[in-house]
Structures are given as C-alpha cells and as structure tokens.
Motif scaffolding. Structure first.
Motif, PDB file in Angstrom:
ATOM      1  N   THR B 212       0.822  -1.219   0.000  1.00  0.00           N
ATOM      2  CA  THR B 212       0.000   0.000   0.000  1.00  0.00           C
ATOM      3  C   THR B 212       0.850   1.260   0.000  1.00  0.00           C
ATOM      4  N   LEU B 213       0.209   2.350  -0.338  1.00  0.00           N
ATOM      5  CA  LEU B 213       0.837   3.674  -0.332  1.00  0.00           C
ATOM      6  C   LEU B 213       1.423   4.004   1.036  1.00  0.00           C
ATOM      7  N   GLY B 214       0.740   3.555   2.082  1.00  0.00           N
ATOM      8  CA  GLY B 214       1.205   3.850   3.435  1.00  0.00           C
ATOM      9  C   GLY B 214       2.386   2.997   3.863  1.00  0.00           C
ATOM     10  N   GLY B 215       2.754   2.020   3.052  1.00  0.00           N
ATOM     11  CA  GLY B 215       3.881   1.168   3.384  1.00  0.00           C
ATOM     12  C   GLY B 215       3.470  -0.100   4.109  1.00  0.00           C
ATOM     13  N   GLU B 216       2.192  -0.181   4.489  1.00  0.00           N
ATOM     14  CA  GLU B 216       1.736  -1.374   5.162  1.00  0.00           C
ATOM     15  C   GLU B 216       1.471  -2.463   4.135  1.00  0.00           C
ATOM     16  N   ARG B 217       1.721  -3.684   4.571  1.00  0.00           N
ATOM     17  CA  ARG B 217       1.323  -4.792   3.723  1.00  0.00           C
ATOM     18  C   ARG B 217      -0.081  -5.215   4.123  1.00  0.00           C
ATOM     19  N   THR B 218      -0.918  -5.424   3.112  1.00  0.00           N
ATOM     20  CA  THR B 218      -2.199  -6.062   3.382  1.00  0.00           C
ATOM     21  C   THR B 218      -2.307  -7.241   2.425  1.00  0.00           C
ATOM     22  N   ASN B 219      -3.448  -7.919   2.401  1.00  0.00           N
ATOM     23  CA  ASN B 219      -3.497  -9.178   1.662  1.00  0.00           C
ATOM     24  C   ASN B 219      -4.815  -9.387   0.944  1.00  0.00           C
ATOM     25  N   ALA B 220      -4.726 -10.131  -0.144  1.00  0.00           N
ATOM     26  CA  ALA B 220      -5.909 -10.768  -0.719  1.00  0.00           C
ATOM     27  C   ALA B 220      -5.876 -12.222  -0.251  1.00  0.00           C
ATOM     28  N   VAL B 221      -7.004 -12.702   0.244  1.00  0.00           N
ATOM     29  CA  VAL B 221      -7.037 -14.053   0.803  1.00  0.00           C
ATOM     30  C   VAL B 221      -8.070 -14.874   0.024  1.00  0.00           C
ATOM     31  N   PHE B 222      -7.613 -15.984  -0.551  1.00  0.00           N
ATOM     32  CA  PHE B 222      -8.494 -16.819  -1.385  1.00  0.00           C
ATOM     33  C   PHE B 222      -8.824 -18.108  -0.657  1.00  0.00           C
ATOM     34  N   TYR B 223     -10.101 -18.465  -0.652  1.00  0.00           N
ATOM     35  CA  TYR B 223     -10.557 -19.730  -0.069  1.00  0.00           C
ATOM     36  C   TYR B 223     -10.985 -20.653  -1.201  1.00  0.00           C
ATOM     37  N   ASP B 224     -10.399 -21.845  -1.230  1.00  0.00           N
ATOM     38  CA  ASP B 224     -10.729 -22.814  -2.264  1.00  0.00           C
ATOM     39  C   ASP B 224     -11.100 -24.129  -1.576  1.00  0.00           C
ATOM     40  N   ASP B 225     -12.398 -24.367  -1.405  1.00  0.00           N
ATOM     41  CA  ASP B 225     -12.892 -25.562  -0.704  1.00  0.00           C
ATOM     42  C   ASP B 225     -12.233 -25.743   0.662  1.00  0.00           C
ATOM     43  N   VAL B 226     -12.230 -24.693   1.434  1.00  0.00           N
ATOM     44  CA  VAL B 226     -11.647 -24.767   2.770  1.00  0.00           C
ATOM     45  C   VAL B 226     -12.683 -25.393   3.711  1.00  0.00           C
ATOM     46  N   LYS B 227     -12.242 -26.449   4.439  1.00  0.00           N
ATOM     47  CA  LYS B 227     -13.145 -27.224   5.283  1.00  0.00           C
ATOM     48  C   LYS B 227     -13.040 -26.709   6.719  1.00  0.00           C
ATOM     49  N   VAL B 228     -14.171 -26.243   7.248  1.00  0.00           N
ATOM     50  CA  VAL B 228     -14.164 -25.680   8.606  1.00  0.00           C
ATOM     51  C   VAL B 228     -15.199 -26.417   9.449  1.00  0.00           C
ATOM     52  N   HIS B 229     -14.776 -26.919  10.604  1.00  0.00           N
ATOM     53  CA  HIS B 229     -15.691 -27.700  11.439  1.00  0.00           C
ATOM     54  C   HIS B 229     -16.791 -26.799  12.016  1.00  0.00           C
ATOM     55  N   GLU B 230     -17.983 -27.351  12.190  1.00  0.00           N
ATOM     56  CA  GLU B 230     -19.128 -26.560  12.659  1.00  0.00           C
ATOM     57  C   GLU B 230     -18.887 -25.945  14.036  1.00  0.00           C
ATOM     58  N   SER B 231     -17.975 -26.545  14.797  1.00  0.00           N
ATOM     59  CA  SER B 231     -17.688 -25.965  16.121  1.00  0.00           C
ATOM     60  C   SER B 231     -16.996 -24.614  15.995  1.00  0.00           C
ATOM     61  N   ARG B 232     -16.516 -24.301  14.797  1.00  0.00           N
ATOM     62  CA  ARG B 232     -15.858 -23.004  14.583  1.00  0.00           C
ATOM     63  C   ARG B 232     -16.829 -21.930  14.082  1.00  0.00           C
ATOM     64  N   LEU B 233     -18.105 -22.288  13.977  1.00  0.00           N
ATOM     65  CA  LEU B 233     -19.136 -21.285  13.699  1.00  0.00           C
ATOM     66  C   LEU B 233     -19.380 -20.518  14.994  1.00  0.00           C
ATOM     67  N   VAL B 234     -19.410 -19.197  14.901  1.00  0.00           N
ATOM     68  CA  VAL B 234     -19.568 -18.369  16.103  1.00  0.00           C
ATOM     69  C   VAL B 234     -21.059 -18.118  16.351  1.00  0.00           C
ATOM     70  N   GLY B 235     -21.545 -18.568  17.495  1.00  0.00           N
ATOM     71  CA  GLY B 235     -22.939 -18.318  17.866  1.00  0.00           C
ATOM     72  C   GLY B 235     -23.900 -18.989  16.903  1.00  0.00           C
ATOM     73  N   GLU B 236     -24.983 -18.286  16.577  1.00  0.00           N
ATOM     74  CA  GLU B 236     -26.004 -18.820  15.697  1.00  0.00           C
ATOM     75  C   GLU B 236     -25.623 -18.577  14.244  1.00  0.00           C
ATOM     76  N   PRO B 237     -26.015 -19.506  13.353  1.00  0.00           N
ATOM     77  CA  PRO B 237     -25.806 -19.222  11.929  1.00  0.00           C
ATOM     78  C   PRO B 237     -26.686 -18.051  11.487  1.00  0.00           C
ATOM     79  N   ASN B 238     -26.210 -17.335  10.501  1.00  0.00           N
ATOM     80  CA  ASN B 238     -26.946 -16.224   9.867  1.00  0.00           C
ATOM     81  C   ASN B 238     -27.140 -15.009  10.777  1.00  0.00           C
ATOM     82  N   ARG B 239     -26.469 -14.990  11.897  1.00  0.00           N
ATOM     83  CA  ARG B 239     -26.549 -13.830  12.791  1.00  0.00           C
ATOM     84  C   ARG B 239     -25.260 -13.004  12.725  1.00  0.00           C
ATOM     85  N   GLY B 240     -24.351 -13.416  11.875  1.00  0.00           N
ATOM     86  CA  GLY B 240     -23.014 -12.817  11.885  1.00  0.00           C
ATOM     87  C   GLY B 240     -22.998 -11.322  11.661  1.00  0.00           C
TER      88      GLY B 240
END
Lengths: 412, 399
Positions: B212-240
C-alpha cells in the motif's frame, strides 16, 4: 426565588478555588441539565426570535421587565460568590446558561453585566467595592459595560489608550474607547486607563451621562449595541478608582480570559440552535418528492456541523472546568476561542446552505445567528489573535530580534 | 464546590485503582516496549518474533483480557482500564497488538460463542499467544459489507468455504481468520451472514500480498474448498452481520488514536524551535506559526470530545453515534495534520526515512501516505456521515 434555576443556584454554595473530586466525570450533572431545560423553556417563551430581532436594533437590548425576570431567576449573579449576594454557581453552570442565551440569540447587556462586568469587579475591585457593587448587580439593579479601549474588542490590555491625568486623588480621564458593548444600556462604565503619573493601568467607574462622556453609536453587523466612548476631561472622585492599580492589570486580564471562555459558551449555544434548526427543516422540507434531509449532500452538511459543534462544546467545557478548578491556562482559552470561532463560522455557513432561500430572509432566524457569529468571533480576540498567543507559547515571540534591537535603539 | 457536585475531569485514570493500573502499565512499557517492537507496525505491519514475545509478556503481565471472566483467562478490571491500555499505546505511537482479537473476536465470542469456543480461544488471546486477522472486506463488499459473496456451504459436520477476501491486513502473520461468509442465499442479505474462526494456515487458503501507499502490507485471501468444522461457527448461523455491528460504536471509540498526534506535534514543535527556513528561523515564519497553533487547538478540541465519548463508554451510557463522530473527526484531523506538517516542513517534509536531511525521521512524509486510508478503512467518511445522519441526527434515510 421559586424557579428551578434559582433553587439550584441557591443550593450551589461554592467557591471556585475548590478541591478536585476524585472520579472522572465528563457530562453535565443534574443541576446543569436543569439549568439548561428551564432556561431553554423560559427563553423560548420570553425571548422568541421576534424579540431577538427587535432587541438587536434596540440600544438598550432588553426591556426592564425581562431584565427583572432574569434577575429573579438568579442569572445576574450566577457566578458571583454568595458573600456578595450572588448564587456562587460554578463557571460551568454559567457556561450552560450562556449556551441558552446564545441559543436564543439574546444580545444586549446581560453578557456585559453578568459576565464581563461582574468578573471585572470581582477580580479588579477591592473588597468594600465588591461588597457595595456586586449585591446590587446580582439583584438586577446595575448594568455595566467595560469601556476597554481596544479595536480588538476586549482582547488585549496593552492597547489601552485612555489616560488618567496626574491630579492627586481624583484624576481626570481623556481618550476614547471603541467597540464598547452595551454602553448605552449601562448604568456604570468600567474604564481602564493608563495613569500618567506612573504608567500603570488603573480601573475607573464613570457614569455614561457624566460631563465629558460622549457615546456615539457604532452600528455593526450585530446591531445597535456597540459604541464609541469618548472621554474629554472626565472628572473622577477618589471613590471612583476601583481596586489597587498593582492588581488591576492581572485582575482585568483574568476577567477577560474568563469572559472569552464565556463567549465561547454563548457561541456553542448559537451553533447548537443553527444545527437544530437545519435538521428540523431538513426533515420536513420536501424537494424532488422527498425530504431534503434524505439527500446525502444535506446529511453530510448536518454531520459536519455536528462534528464541529461537539469539539467546540467540549473544549469550552474543559476551559470552564479549568476555571472552576482555579487552573485556567491562557493557552486553553486561546485553543477554545480558535475552535469556537472557526466552528461557528462553518456551522452558520452550512446552516444557510441547508435552509436555502428562506434562511436568507431577515424574518427567518438564521440571520440572527449569522450576525451573532460575526460579532462573537471578534469579541475577546479573533482567530489570528489567539493563534499568535498559542504560537508565542509554543515557539516564542514572533520577532524578538526586532524587539531587542528596537529596545537598544530606544536606550541609546 | 458544594458536596455532591463534581468538576469535569478529563483525565482518563481517575480512581486510585485506575491510576495504579496506569503506572504499572507505564512502567511495563518503559521496560518492554523497545523501539524495534514499537515500529514493527508502521514499518511492515507484521509481528516479528520480538513482537510475538512482547505480546506474550503483555499477556503474562495481565494487560490482556481485561474485564473477561477469570475462567477464560481474564484478569478482572474495568473498561476504563481497557481504555487506558489502548490510549497509553497510542500516546507512545505504538501498535497495540491483536486489536481484532481483543476488541472484536474476543468480545463476540464472549457474548455469543459456545462454551467450547470460549475455552479454546479466550485464554490464549488473554495470554497473548494468538493473533487474529480480520476477514470482512471483499472486492464487491467494501463499505457495503452485507454485499459479501464468500460462501460457506454446510456439508455434514463441516462448512465448505469458497471465495475471496481483500484488504485483510493481518492475515500473513495471524493465526486465525475472523471470517464472515454467506451461509444462506435465499434470506435477506443481512440475515444470511455467519462468523467463523478459521485456522489461517488451513489447506485451501492462499494469501497474496498487497502493498500500500502507506507502506503497510495487506493481503488478498483466497478460499478454495476450505473445510471448517461446525464448532468453529460463532454463535447462531446467519446472525453474523448483527454480531459484527452490535458493538461498532464501542469498537470505533476503543480504536481512537487521536492521542498519537500529541507526540508527533511535540516533535514538530521542537523541530521548529531550532530549524531554519531560507536562512531565517522557521519559528518566526508567520504561516508556519499559524499552522502549528491551529494544530494544537484542533487536537485539544478533538481530545476533549473524545474524552466525553470515552466517559459515556466507561459509564455504560447510551452511545448513539459518538464513536462514529470520534472516528470521523480523528481520521480527518490526522490527514490535515500530515498536510500541515508537510507544508511547515516544505521540501524537506517530503524526505523519507533514511535520508540524513529528513526532519522527524521522515514521519511527515510517512504520515501523509499512511493517513490516506484512515478516511476509507473501517467505514468511509461518506458512509459514516450517513450513519451519523440517521442514527445521531434522526434524518430520514436515503431511500
């Protein structure tokens, strides 16, 4: 004394050099909220904008009946200590009341009496004089104007040019003071002057109708409240000298610094009214089939006003609290006045923009606030004055080298 | 002052406990906050090994997890102490690590997460062991976050996540991704988003740098069929989405950094006292004097209003839009400061760090670059003004 303001003012027995309370507290307390509400209600009824328009052009500013009511509410002596017949309220209480004065666009002798005048006597007069003048002022029986000779409207004591001749005990005054607010309404003019005998600043009380005193109107954007006070061989009696001249300059400077903070509060109140009016109008006024307040351009104007207003308000409260703590730094006065001047100017400009054509009409209230802003921003120092105060504190004098040379030249 | 009346107090630490906390923190930072750690954020935005170690010591000394329950590693203390913590770092122009975990992920997990999730993450956040990165923004969803397209599709005990995030600033060094993704395609868009805690190094995640112009690095992050266990859902679904915005005024206030400018302004003032411009003292230059004085006045006013807003926060008072107003005021103030400093410093202000002629170690130049994002990130000034207009001023919404 049955009003809420009088009641709470009576409960509030306090000295302004008070101890610090040990809990962070950063909002108005119940008494201040009460002062705000009751003053807002009283002024809405007793001083609607039609009266504000009339008062603007009336050299006396406020009629006697209204003055009496305000005195009965305890407003005149709000920050006058109880031992002088005042309410002994805090400076922040006064700031809250002055916000409402500004909100109602009340010009006239209230500020020159209850703020500039009362503070000048409190800090620059001696004890017997305080005991004789302040109780009358607090009862509403005395209107004051400070005839401080300066084109900077009460900013700089070094520009005083009125002279007191060297006639032992009862000097005579001559010279002129410009931009004296509410001189025509005043019973007493407080007139700082340079004593020819020793070059010291002294403070005199003179009657506006005394021989040799001439008032001439200086019509301003704000209206008919400013006067040139010309003094030609004005006699004073020994009792007309207020305080000891060794303390006059410091006392008056303190009064002017605190008055500058008070003026900030008045400006914050005016700015709040402009924002309130613009937002109310933006909710109702329809163009292109919808309220103009739903247009982002208008919304952003209003939010810009709010941002400026909140910053101006809280720096003003900080300065008022510093007065209550007995620790007002000159730099904080400068910062507050800079911010309030600039905020009020921008807020009034955007208010006009939101109000459109109707706000340009004299019958609308917007012109009252435009006019108030123009006068308040020069009172007790304008932006450039205060920027220079701050810059000098941060960086030293702007031209010490030149001054030293000049002094050497003068000495040789 | 009569009994029962209080004088306004603009000091952050006011009770004896708070002052003791502030002293303890200040001593800790004098000892532990090396110049190297302090500057890791503006220079590279990564936490190197020193930064990691510093964060653990911060946790060990009991400065993380303030106000969280003890069973989750919390250390007790009040929101006032949390405020003192963030302000003390800002005063030292230092990066307070892990703001995503401390201010967003941690509190949301505390309010809505399962017991298992609380036990798994909160103690490690409080110990300074894990860093979270924010995963909200997408190419089609900047200011309009609810437009996000990343999909999380239920598959047995797992969610399969696909899509792209962008401007995820901590992802290259964070341990976990605080990720928002769409879990329903039929529901209205605000009611179709869920929050997840994803292992940032999980298979299928690709992290590409954006400089970036400010000198900070930031990122583009790509997800390709990333498997995440349901226990890693925070709280209720669709309330995010609601979890994301429920404490946003609080977060904006806690992230306020206006006091950072105090140190900068003092250094600029010191520089001006001795520097020459065209052979004459810069301290006598009329325009430069005025600019500096105005900066002082505007900083004081912004800090006064901020202090009031922080008071509302610590007292648990209703905050309608004060946090957003503080963010608007502060971000625009910092941009003006950068330009004022550049104007005061003239050609030399353009010099970057590394030049032996650079005043203030090139800070004015860096600040002018780095503050560009401040009126964009975390809500553009335009969107925030809309928010204040209808939440604070009750103006009608733009249809």
């Amino acid at each position: 004394m049955s009003s809420p303001i009088a009641a709470c003012a009576c409960r509030a027995i306090r000295d302004r050099s008070s101890q610090r309370v040990d809990v962070m507290y950063l909002q108005l307390d119940e008494e201040q909220t009460l002062i705000r509400q009751s003053a807002r209600e009283f002024l809405a009824q007793a001083f609607p904008s039609e009266r504000a328009r009339a008062a603007r052009l009336d050299p006396r500013g406020i009629d006697d009946a209204l003055w009496r009511q305000m005195a009965d509410l305890g407003w005149m002596g709000l920050v006058v200590p109880e031992r002088y017949g005042g309410a002994g309220a805090s400076f922040l209480d006064l700031a809250v009341l002055l916000e409402e004065i500004g909100h109602a666009s009340m010009t006239g002798p209230f500020f020159s009496t209850a703020v500039t005048g009362a503070l000048s006597i409190l800090y620059a007069a001696d004890e017997p004089q305080r005991r004789s003048l302040l109780p009358v002022l607090a009862r509403g029986g005395l209107k004051l104007a400070l005839a401080l000779d300066t084109q900077r409207a009460g900013f700089d004591l070094s520009t005083v040019s009125v002279r007191a001749t060297n006639s032992a005990g009862a000097p005579r005054l001559y010279g002129a003071a410009l931009f004296v607010a509410d001189a025509a309404a005043a019973d007493i003019l407080l007139c700082p002057a340079i004593r020819e005998a020793d070059g010291a600043l002294a403070l005199y009380r003179i009657a506006p109708d005394a021989s040799g005193v001439s008032l001439s109107a200086m019509p301003t954007i704000g209206g008919a409240h400013h006067y040139a006070v010309e003094l030609t061989n004005v006699e004073t009696a020994a009792a007309d000298t207020l305080g000891q001249s060794t303390e006059t300059a410091d006392g008056l400077q303190r009064a002017l610094s605190e008055a500058a903070v008070a003026k900030c509060a008045e400006m914050v109140g005016g700015a709040q009214r402009v924002l309130d009016t613009a937002v109310a109008y933006a909710r109702e006024r329809e163009q292109f089939g919808r309220p103009i307040g739903s247009f982002q351009a208008i919304q952003h104007h209003c939010v810009n006003m709010l941002m400026d207003l909140e910053c101006a308000r809280w720096i003003t409260y900080k300065a008022a609290a510093a007065i209550d703590r007995g620790a007002l730094e000159p730099s904080l006065v400068a910062k507050a006045k800079i911010c309030c001047n600039e905020a009020y100017r921008r807020i009034v400009r955007l208010g006009h923009q939101v109000m459109g054509g109707i706000g340009y009409c004299e019958e609308h209230e917007m012109p009252l606030y435009f006019r108030h802003a123009r006068m308040a921003e020069t009172a007790f120092g304008d932006v450039d004055d205060h920027l220079e105060v701050l810059a000098t504190q941060l960086l030293g004098d702007k031209s010490p080298a030149v001054t030293e040379q000049a002094m050497k030249g003068a000495a040789s | 002052m009569s009994p029962g009346r209080r004088i306004l107090d603009f000091e952050l630490a006011s009770t004896p406990e708070e002052r003791a906390f502030q002293r303890r923190l200040s001593d800790f930072l004098d000892r532990e906050l090396t110049e190297e750690v302090r500057r890791q954020h503006p220079l590279d935005l990564g936490l190197g090994p020193e930064g990691r170690e510093f964060m653990r010591r911060l946790g060990a000394a009991g400065f993380l997890g303030i106000g969280w329950p003890e069973q989750y590693g919390g250390v007790g203390g009040s929101i006032a102490m949390e405020i003192i913590l963030s302000q003390e770092f800002a005063r030292r122009e230092a990066y307070l690590p892990n703001s995503v975990a401390r201010l967003m992920a941690g509190p949301v997990i505390l309010r809505h997460g399962s017991e298992r999730m609380k036990c798994e993450f909160l103690p490690r956040i409080a110990a300074g062991e894990v860093e979270f990165g924010l995963g909200y923004t997408e190419p089609p969803a900047g200011s309009d976050l609810a437009a996000m397209q990343m999909r999380a599709v239920r598959d047995g005990e797992y969610y399969i996540i696909n899509g792209q995030k962008v401007f995820n600033t901590q992802s290259h060094f964070a341990d976990y991704h605080w990720l928002a993704a769409r879990t329903d395609v039929d529901a209205p868009r605000h009611r179709a988003i869920s929050l997840f805690v994803v292992d940032q190094r999980a298979p299928g995640i690709t992290i590409n740098p954006i400089h970036t112009l400010g000198g900070e690095r930031t990122n583009a992050v790509f997800y390709d069929d990333v498997k995440v266990h349901e226990s890693r859902l925070v709280g209720e679904p669709n309330r995010g989405f609601y979890y994301m915005i429920e404490a946003i005024e609080h977060e904006r206030l806690m992230l306020s950094q206006n006091i950072r400018l105090r140190n900068f302004l003092d250094r600029l003032t010191n520089y001006m006292r001795t520097a020459l411009r065209d052979g004459a003292p810069l301290a006598k230059h009329p325009a430069a004097r005025q600019r500096l004085a105005r900066m002082e006045a505007e900083l004081e006013a912004a800090l006064c209003f901020e202090a009031h807003a922080l008071f509302l926060l610590r007292e648990g008072k209703t905050i309608e839009s004060e946090g957003t107003v503080v963010k608007l005021v502060g971000s625009e103030l910092r941009q003006r400061f950068a330009y004022d400093a550049l104007d005061i410093l003239g050609a030399f202000g353009r010099l970057e760090e590394g030049s032996k002629w650079a005043p203030l170690m090139g800070e004015a130049a860096r600040m002018s670059r780095a503050t560009v994002i401040e009126t964009i990130g975390g809500g553009t000034s335009e969107v925030l003004r809309n928010v204040v207009a209808y939440r604070g001023l009750r103006l009608p919404r733009d249809p």
